[in-house]
Design a protein around this motif. Structure first.
Motif, PDB file in Angstrom:
ATOM      1  N   GLY A 210      -6.608  -8.849 -49.147  1.00 40.69           N
ATOM      2  CA  GLY A 210      -6.763  -7.420 -49.358  1.00 40.69           C
ATOM      3  C   GLY A 210      -7.421  -6.797 -48.139  1.00 40.69           C
ATOM      4  N   LEU A 211      -6.717  -5.863 -47.504  1.00 42.14           N
ATOM      5  CA  LEU A 211      -7.241  -5.263 -46.279  1.00 42.14           C
ATOM      6  C   LEU A 211      -8.629  -4.688 -46.486  1.00 42.14           C
ATOM      7  N   GLU A 212      -8.827  -3.995 -47.593  1.00 41.78           N
ATOM      8  CA  GLU A 212     -10.121  -3.332 -47.819  1.00 41.78           C
ATOM      9  C   GLU A 212     -11.253  -4.339 -47.999  1.00 41.78           C
ATOM     10  N   ARG A 213     -10.958  -5.511 -48.581  1.00 43.22           N
ATOM     11  CA  ARG A 213     -11.990  -6.554 -48.667  1.00 43.22           C
ATOM     12  C   ARG A 213     -12.400  -7.009 -47.259  1.00 43.22           C
ATOM     13  N   ALA A 214     -11.420  -7.093 -46.375  1.00 40.74           N
ATOM     14  CA  ALA A 214     -11.733  -7.484 -44.997  1.00 40.74           C
ATOM     15  C   ALA A 214     -12.594  -6.436 -44.314  1.00 40.74           C
TER      16      ALA A 214
ATOM     17  N   MET B 137     -20.230  -2.372 -45.419  1.00 45.48           N
ATOM     18  CA  MET B 137     -20.197  -1.345 -46.461  1.00 45.48           C
ATOM     19  C   MET B 137     -20.203  -2.015 -47.825  1.00 45.48           C
ATOM     20  N   GLN B 138     -20.769  -1.329 -48.809  1.00 47.75           N
ATOM     21  CA  GLN B 138     -20.964  -1.936 -50.121  1.00 47.75           C
ATOM     22  C   GLN B 138     -19.956  -1.491 -51.167  1.00 47.75           C
ATOM     23  N   ASN B 139     -19.271  -0.368 -50.937  1.00 45.61           N
ATOM     24  CA  ASN B 139     -18.333   0.143 -51.934  1.00 45.61           C
ATOM     25  C   ASN B 139     -16.944   0.219 -51.320  1.00 45.61           C
ATOM     26  N   ILE B 140     -15.983  -0.408 -51.972  1.00 43.69           N
ATOM     27  CA  ILE B 140     -14.627  -0.471 -51.439  1.00 43.69           C
ATOM     28  C   ILE B 140     -13.985   0.903 -51.337  1.00 43.69           C
ATOM     29  N   ARG B 141     -14.501   1.891 -52.080  1.00 47.13           N
ATOM     30  CA  ARG B 141     -13.959   3.250 -52.007  1.00 47.13           C
ATOM     31  C   ARG B 141     -14.271   3.917 -50.667  1.00 47.13           C
ATOM     32  N   ASP B 142     -15.178   3.317 -49.923  1.00 47.99           N
ATOM     33  CA  ASP B 142     -15.582   3.912 -48.652  1.00 47.99           C
ATOM     34  C   ASP B 142     -14.878   3.301 -47.451  1.00 47.99           C
ATOM     35  N   VAL B 143     -13.994   2.327 -47.674  1.00 46.40           N
ATOM     36  CA  VAL B 143     -13.305   1.706 -46.541  1.00 46.40           C
ATOM     37  C   VAL B 143     -11.803   1.949 -46.580  1.00 46.40           C
ATOM     38  N   ILE B 144     -11.359   2.826 -47.471  1.00 43.54           N
ATOM     39  CA  ILE B 144      -9.973   3.274 -47.505  1.00 43.54           C
ATOM     40  C   ILE B 144     -10.016   4.793 -47.383  1.00 43.54           C
ATOM     41  N   PRO B 145      -9.097   5.402 -46.636  1.00 46.75           N
ATOM     42  CA  PRO B 145      -9.217   6.845 -46.400  1.00 46.75           C
ATOM     43  C   PRO B 145      -9.283   7.686 -47.671  1.00 46.75           C
TER      44      PRO B 145
ATOM     45  N   ILE C  55     -15.426   3.447 -39.360  1.00 46.41           N
ATOM     46  CA  ILE C  55     -14.581   2.693 -40.284  1.00 46.41           C
ATOM     47  C   ILE C  55     -13.111   2.857 -39.914  1.00 46.41           C
ATOM     48  N   ALA C  56     -12.715   4.083 -39.582  1.00 44.06           N
ATOM     49  CA  ALA C  56     -11.315   4.335 -39.214  1.00 44.06           C
ATOM     50  C   ALA C  56     -10.924   3.531 -37.979  1.00 44.06           C
ATOM     51  N   ARG C  57     -11.810   3.441 -37.003  1.00 44.33           N
ATOM     52  CA  ARG C  57     -11.484   2.691 -35.781  1.00 44.33           C
ATOM     53  C   ARG C  57     -11.431   1.186 -36.037  1.00 44.33           C
ATOM     54  N   VAL C  58     -12.358   0.679 -36.854  1.00 41.22           N
ATOM     55  CA  VAL C  58     -12.336  -0.741 -37.192  1.00 41.22           C
ATOM     56  C   VAL C  58     -11.080  -1.073 -38.003  1.00 41.22           C
ATOM     57  N   ARG C  59     -10.751  -0.216 -38.949  1.00 39.30           N
ATOM     58  CA  ARG C  59      -9.552  -0.439 -39.763  1.00 39.30           C
ATOM     59  C   ARG C  59      -8.305  -0.470 -38.870  1.00 39.30           C
ATOM     60  N   ASN C  60      -8.238   0.429 -37.912  1.00 37.93           N
ATOM     61  CA  ASN C  60      -7.109   0.456 -36.987  1.00 37.93           C
ATOM     62  C   ASN C  60      -7.045  -0.836 -36.168  1.00 37.93           C
ATOM     63  N   CYS C  61      -8.188  -1.302 -35.706  1.00 39.11           N
ATOM     64  CA  CYS C  61      -8.239  -2.544 -34.932  1.00 39.11           C
ATOM     65  C   CYS C  61      -7.752  -3.724 -35.770  1.00 39.11           C
ATOM     66  N   VAL C  62      -8.194  -3.769 -37.034  1.00 36.71           N
ATOM     67  CA  VAL C  62      -7.780  -4.855 -37.926  1.00 36.71           C
ATOM     68  C   VAL C  62      -6.268  -4.827 -38.141  1.00 36.71           C
ATOM     69  N   CYS C  63      -5.717  -3.640 -38.393  1.00 35.15           N
ATOM     70  CA  CYS C  63      -4.278  -3.535 -38.656  1.00 35.15           C
ATOM     71  C   CYS C  63      -3.455  -3.971 -37.446  1.00 35.15           C
ATOM     72  N   ARG C  64      -3.878  -3.553 -36.266  1.00 36.50           N
ATOM     73  CA  ARG C  64      -3.171  -3.968 -35.055  1.00 36.50           C
ATOM     74  C   ARG C  64      -3.258  -5.485 -34.869  1.00 36.50           C
ATOM     75  N   THR C  65      -4.437  -6.047 -35.153  1.00 33.36           N
ATOM     76  CA  THR C  65      -4.646  -7.484 -34.986  1.00 33.36           C
ATOM     77  C   THR C  65      -3.816  -8.286 -35.979  1.00 33.36           C
TER      78      THR C  65
END
Length: 461
Positions: free
Chosen positions: A432-436, A443-451, A137-147
């Protein structure tokens, strides 16, 4: 010690066998052989795969420290990268030096060699990034932010920092966190004249209004920052603190806005599919085996455009027994959005022209006086992922809308000035970044895609 280490991703996929290298990371597993050597699976977070370390008993420090290099311990290893005899990876590292950097008591280390529930891992958010799921998740989130930055920078947008502390409520819903230096008694009386800012201030729910200032001065802009909602919600789709991306473009009408949103979503998806292939394969195998099919659907189809009225007619004609009844003038719920994208059309949608009574004051009013030029981008398995609109740039109409929405025009004097001095049509949207990240990972819970999730009664870490 303290030599620069190679990242494990580079060792596994780029550096040639025969090279002398240094690797550092955290032990996932250790297996000891009766023949006087050990196998360690080492990970440093740079990729999903572990690097196999082979340590012979003759290596300095082996006898003294190998038993302490259990799961969770941190080590540094220097040695030769060799071709691996196994089929699972290209190379392995044969150690010539081995240093134990940090012990981890195997009996008390919270991440044991078993599957842990996501609920449990939220309680140890300081350690959960060491798991396969949360590392990915951390690597995907980083990729999204850079993109995100690349997408807008490549199109000539300026990155604008809008305030975290604000005195205006963009959404008009009142679900804002108050920022005050007053004690509870003073603030409860509603008198903020002696407060730090001299008036009531809150954490922002959106940078849109301030972004409009810059869009109407310097051209296309975007914000990318934390936003806050004091909504007492404990659903799997809501956070009290989350990250928002909000472009704002002058001389854009709704159709232009729709096209930009579609290109944006497709770019985020394509980049993650291309650059995070190992992590995406993991999500497809372990989290949601339909995720790659969903993402391919987004990439392969144009986003169909239908009006809110058409959407309501389809929902009413569906014969479905909805948990939330459908009628013209009410918000579409997640169950309605998912039925439209997954069952009826089988592709992403953009729904536009929503009733003005359910939308904020700043949206452009259509000639029918019933709807506004709003849009929501809906995708399969998630529902709404982007909300946006053409902004109301006519001064007289905006003044009426503020009254209609029960807002004090004096508090928006500067926003009205934008309509007095060189007003132009303009549009924007929010993602919303976390929705993306939910969309991309399955993942099913938004609490699991934010650090570190912030939710009602939870502000740990």
């Amino acid at each position: 010690m303290a030599r620069p280490s190679h990242r494990i991703a580079s060792l596994l996929y780029e550096i040639d066998p025969g090279s002398q290298v240094v690797a550092s990371g955290w032990v996932r597993t250790r297996r000891d052989s009766k023949n006087g050597f050990s196998f360690i699976e080492l990970n440093d977070g740079s990729c999903m795969s572990n690097l196999q370390i082979v340590i012979d008993a003759s290596v300095p420090g082996y006898e003294e420290h190998i038993k302490e290099a259990g799961t969770g311990a941190s080590i540094e290893v220097r040695g030769e990268l060799k071709e691996s005899p196994g089929s699972k990876q290209r190379v392995e590292l044969h150690a010539s030096e081995f240093t134990l950097l940090g012990k981890a008591d195997g009996d008390t280390y919270p991440l044991q060699k078993k599957r842990h529930s996501f609920e449990y891992l939220r309680e140890i958010a300081h350690l959960r990034p060491r798991t396969n799921t949360f590392g990915a998740i951390a690597r995907v989130r980083n990729c999204v932010c850079r993109t995100i930055h690349d997408f807008f920078q490549d199109r000539g947008f300026l990155y604008v920092h809008t305030p975290i502390i604000t005195t205006s409520d963009c959404e008009g819903a009142g679900e804002m966190f108050t920022v005050t230096t007053l004690d509870q008694i003073a603030s409860s009386k509603g008198d903020y004249s002696e407060d730090f800012f001299g008036k009531k201030a809150s954490l922002t729910v959106s940078g849109q209004l301030e972004a409009e200032i810059y869009a109407c001065s310097v051209g296309p802009v975007y914000t990318f920052s934390p936003t806050f909602r004091a909504e007492n919600s404990n659903t799997t789709r809501h956070l009290s603190e989350f990250w928002m991306i909000e472009p704002e473009v002058p001389f854009f009408e709704l159709e232009d806005n729709m096209q930009l949103a579609e290109e944006f979503i497709k770019t985020l998806v394509q980049k993650c599919v291309d650059e995070c292939a190992e992590d995406m394969a993991f999500f497809n195998e372990r989290i949601d085996n339909e995720i790659m099919t969903t993402l391919r659907n987004i990439l392969d189809n144009d986003f169909r455009r239908i009006s809110y009225t058409e959407a309501v007619d389809l929902l009413l004609a569906s014969g479905k027994d909805w948990e939330y009844p459908v009628s013209w003038g009410t918000n579409l719920q997640a169950e309605h959005e998912r039925w439209l994208t997954e069952e009826h059309f089988g592709q992403p949608l953009i729904v536009y022209d929503y009733p003005r009574t359910i939308k904020p004051f700043y949206m452009y009013c259509n000639e029918d006086e019933k709807t506004v030029r709003a849009m929501d981008v809906l995708v399969p398995r998630v529902g709404e992922i982007i909300g946006g609109s053409q902004r109301e740039h006519r001064l007289d109409v905006l003044e009426k809308r503020l009254v209609e929405c029960g807002l004090d025009a004096e508090e928006y004097w500067w926003y009205l000035d934008l309509r007095r001095f060189g007003s132009v049509p303009h549009s924007g949207f929010g993602l919303g970044l976390e929705r993306a990240i939910l969309l991309l990972t399955g993942m099913q819970n938004i609490r699991d895609v934010i650090p570190f999730p912030r939710t009602p009664k939870n502000a740990e870490f």
